[in-house]
Design a protein around this motif. Structure first.
Motif, short mmCIF file in Angstrom:
data_model
loop_
_atom_site.label_atom_id
_atom_site.label_comp_id
_atom_site.label_asym_id
_atom_site.label_seq_id
_atom_site.Cartn_x
_atom_site.Cartn_y
_atom_site.Cartn_z
N SER A 187 0.85 -1.19 0.00
CA SER A 187 0.00 0.00 0.00
C SER A 187 0.88 1.24 0.00
O SER A 187 2.04 1.19 0.44
CB SER A 187 -0.95 0.02 1.20
OG SER A 187 -0.24 0.22 2.41
N GLN A 188 0.36 2.33 -0.51
CA GLN A 188 1.07 3.60 -0.48
C GLN A 188 0.05 4.73 -0.32
O GLN A 188 -1.06 4.66 -0.84
CB GLN A 188 1.93 3.81 -1.71
CG GLN A 188 1.30 3.52 -3.06
CD GLN A 188 2.33 3.54 -4.18
OE1 GLN A 188 3.35 4.23 -4.14
NE2 GLN A 188 2.08 2.77 -5.21
N GLU A 189 0.45 5.74 0.45
CA GLU A 189 -0.45 6.84 0.77
C GLU A 189 0.24 8.18 0.53
O GLU A 189 1.39 8.38 0.92
CB GLU A 189 -0.88 6.77 2.24
CG GLU A 189 -1.60 5.50 2.63
CD GLU A 189 -1.92 5.43 4.11
OE1 GLU A 189 -1.86 6.50 4.77
OE2 GLU A 189 -2.21 4.34 4.61
N LEU A 190 -0.47 9.07 -0.12
CA LEU A 190 -0.06 10.46 -0.27
C LEU A 190 -1.21 11.31 0.25
O LEU A 190 -2.36 11.10 -0.14
CB LEU A 190 0.22 10.81 -1.73
CG LEU A 190 1.29 10.00 -2.47
CD1 LEU A 190 1.34 10.41 -3.94
CD2 LEU A 190 2.65 10.21 -1.83
N SER A 191 -0.93 12.27 1.11
CA SER A 191 -2.02 13.07 1.67
C SER A 191 -1.58 14.50 1.95
O SER A 191 -0.40 14.79 2.14
CB SER A 191 -2.54 12.43 2.96
OG SER A 191 -1.54 12.43 3.97
N GLN A 192 -2.57 15.39 1.92
CA GLN A 192 -2.44 16.77 2.36
C GLN A 192 -3.58 17.05 3.34
O GLN A 192 -4.62 17.58 2.96
CB GLN A 192 -2.52 17.73 1.16
CG GLN A 192 -1.37 17.62 0.18
CD GLN A 192 -1.57 18.53 -1.02
OE1 GLN A 192 -2.52 18.38 -1.78
NE2 GLN A 192 -0.66 19.47 -1.20
N PRO A 193 -3.40 16.65 4.59
CA PRO A 193 -4.50 16.78 5.56
C PRO A 193 -5.04 18.20 5.69
O PRO A 193 -6.24 18.40 5.88
CB PRO A 193 -3.86 16.31 6.88
CG PRO A 193 -2.71 15.46 6.45
CD PRO A 193 -2.19 16.07 5.19
N TRP A 194 -4.16 19.19 5.58
CA TRP A 194 -4.58 20.58 5.72
C TRP A 194 -5.43 21.04 4.54
O TRP A 194 -6.16 22.02 4.64
CB TRP A 194 -3.35 21.47 5.86
CG TRP A 194 -2.28 21.18 4.85
CD1 TRP A 194 -2.10 21.76 3.63
CD2 TRP A 194 -1.23 20.22 4.97
NE1 TRP A 194 -1.03 21.22 2.98
CE2 TRP A 194 -0.47 20.27 3.78
CE3 TRP A 194 -0.87 19.31 5.98
CZ2 TRP A 194 0.63 19.44 3.56
CZ3 TRP A 194 0.23 18.49 5.75
CH2 TRP A 194 0.97 18.56 4.57
N GLU A 195 -5.37 20.31 3.41
CA GLU A 195 -6.20 20.59 2.25
C GLU A 195 -7.32 19.57 2.10
O GLU A 195 -8.10 19.63 1.14
CB GLU A 195 -5.35 20.59 0.97
CG GLU A 195 -4.27 21.67 0.92
CD GLU A 195 -4.85 23.04 0.69
OE1 GLU A 195 -6.05 23.13 0.33
OE2 GLU A 195 -4.11 24.03 0.85
N ASN A 196 -7.40 18.62 3.04
CA ASN A 196 -8.39 17.55 2.98
C ASN A 196 -8.27 16.77 1.68
O ASN A 196 -9.26 16.46 1.01
CB ASN A 196 -9.82 18.09 3.15
CG ASN A 196 -10.79 17.00 3.62
OD1 ASN A 196 -10.38 16.02 4.24
ND2 ASN A 196 -12.07 17.19 3.34
N ARG A 197 -7.04 16.41 1.32
CA ARG A 197 -6.77 15.59 0.14
C ARG A 197 -6.02 14.33 0.57
O ARG A 197 -5.09 14.40 1.36
CB ARG A 197 -5.92 16.37 -0.87
CG ARG A 197 -6.66 17.51 -1.54
CD ARG A 197 -5.71 18.36 -2.35
NE ARG A 197 -6.42 19.41 -3.08
CZ ARG A 197 -5.83 20.45 -3.63
NH1 ARG A 197 -4.51 20.57 -3.56
NH2 ARG A 197 -6.52 21.35 -4.28
N PHE A 198 -6.46 13.21 0.03
CA PHE A 198 -5.91 11.93 0.48
C PHE A 198 -5.98 10.93 -0.67
O PHE A 198 -7.00 10.84 -1.36
CB PHE A 198 -6.72 11.43 1.68
CG PHE A 198 -6.34 10.06 2.16
CD1 PHE A 198 -5.24 9.87 2.97
CD2 PHE A 198 -7.11 8.95 1.81
CE1 PHE A 198 -4.89 8.60 3.43
CE2 PHE A 198 -6.77 7.69 2.27
CZ PHE A 198 -5.66 7.51 3.07
#
Length: 259
Positions: A187-198
């Motif tokens: 599995s791999q995850e890329l996220s921008q929690p402050w932009e609500n992108r996941f």
């Protein structure tokens, strides 16, 4: 089959981030045993030493799509020439896509629309540069980002090796899990929690003619309030066939502007 512009944008986002069993020699691969003494450097080395070496790959791709408002299942033809082309065609060619290192293009005969451009739309959407290599890596079970370009710390979780950058990235958070049997991405995850992108991708694998290839890829994408879940299933995949990649945008189609 009818694909709206909103669906085309979301499917394009996920496939391009990026974007798979009927062969008699195919079998699902079970996980191996983790080695707690293995160094982070060796885990990353093993990942790159076990990447697929091939010229062409072809077969069918089943796509299950759900955006919370609409759900759809479609099967398409998939053809790849390593490092050069990813080509997708729906039945009767009503929707086609062609991705090369220089261009992203797709058209929809049902709505007489097309998109023909670069990766900038998707790059701006996630706040990280995207290119052909990242799309190819996603489809083959490789780390989307080059693990050799940063220093990572490793851990063991749920029978996999976890890799996380030692240095905090100002643009996005990154997390990789590598399965121990063939050192492919589990599995791999890329996220921008402050932009609500996941964006999260989960993988299952199959052994095809002694090569390890994804059998299923589960993708969850969140952008602001829009959540999309897509499952890709590879069927009837073959290596080494002579392939062509027919693609021509029909005359009179309206260009899609992805904003």
């Amino acid at each position: 089959m009818s694909i709206t512009l909103k669906q085309a944008q979301r499917i394009g986002l996920v496939l391009l981030l990026g974007f798979i069993t009927s062969c008699k020699s195919t079998k699902t691969i079970a996980a191996g045993e983790v080695d707690a003494s293995l160094s982070t450097k060796k885990i990353i080395q093993n990942h790159y030493q076990n990447q697929l070496n091939f010229e062409t790959l072809s077969g069918r791709l089943k796509i299950d799509y759900n955006d919370g408002e609409n759900s759809q299942t479609v099967s398409v033809s998939l053809r790849m020439k390593k490092d050069e082309t990813v080509w997708i065609s729906a039945p009767f060619g009503v929707v086609k896509a062609k991705i090369t290192p220089d261009k992203v293009s797709f058209y929809n005969k049902l709505q007489n629309e097309y998109f023909d451009g670069d990766f900038s739309y998707l790059s701006n959407l996630l706040g990280t540069e995207l290119d052909f290599d990242k799309v190819q890596n996603l489809l083959l079970g490789n780390a989307v980002l080059d693990l050799r370009e940063e220093k990572y710390s490793s851990s063991i979780k749920d029978g996999n090796y976890g890799l996380e950058p030692k240095k905090v990235n100002d643009l996005f958070k990154i997390l990789f899990f590598i399965e121990p049997k063939n050192f492919k991405v589990s599995s791999q995850e890329l996220s921008q929690p402050w932009e609500n992108r996941f964006l999260k991708m989960n993988y299952q694998y199959q052994d095809l003619d002694t090569k390890v290839l994804p059998s299923k890829i589960g993708i969850e994408a969140l952008n602001k309030e829009d959540k999309t879940i897509i499952e890709l299933e590879y069927k009837g995949m073959e290596f080494g066939k002579q392939l062509n990649f027919p693609y021509k945008i029909p005359k009179g189609f309206k260009e899609i502007v992805l904003e």
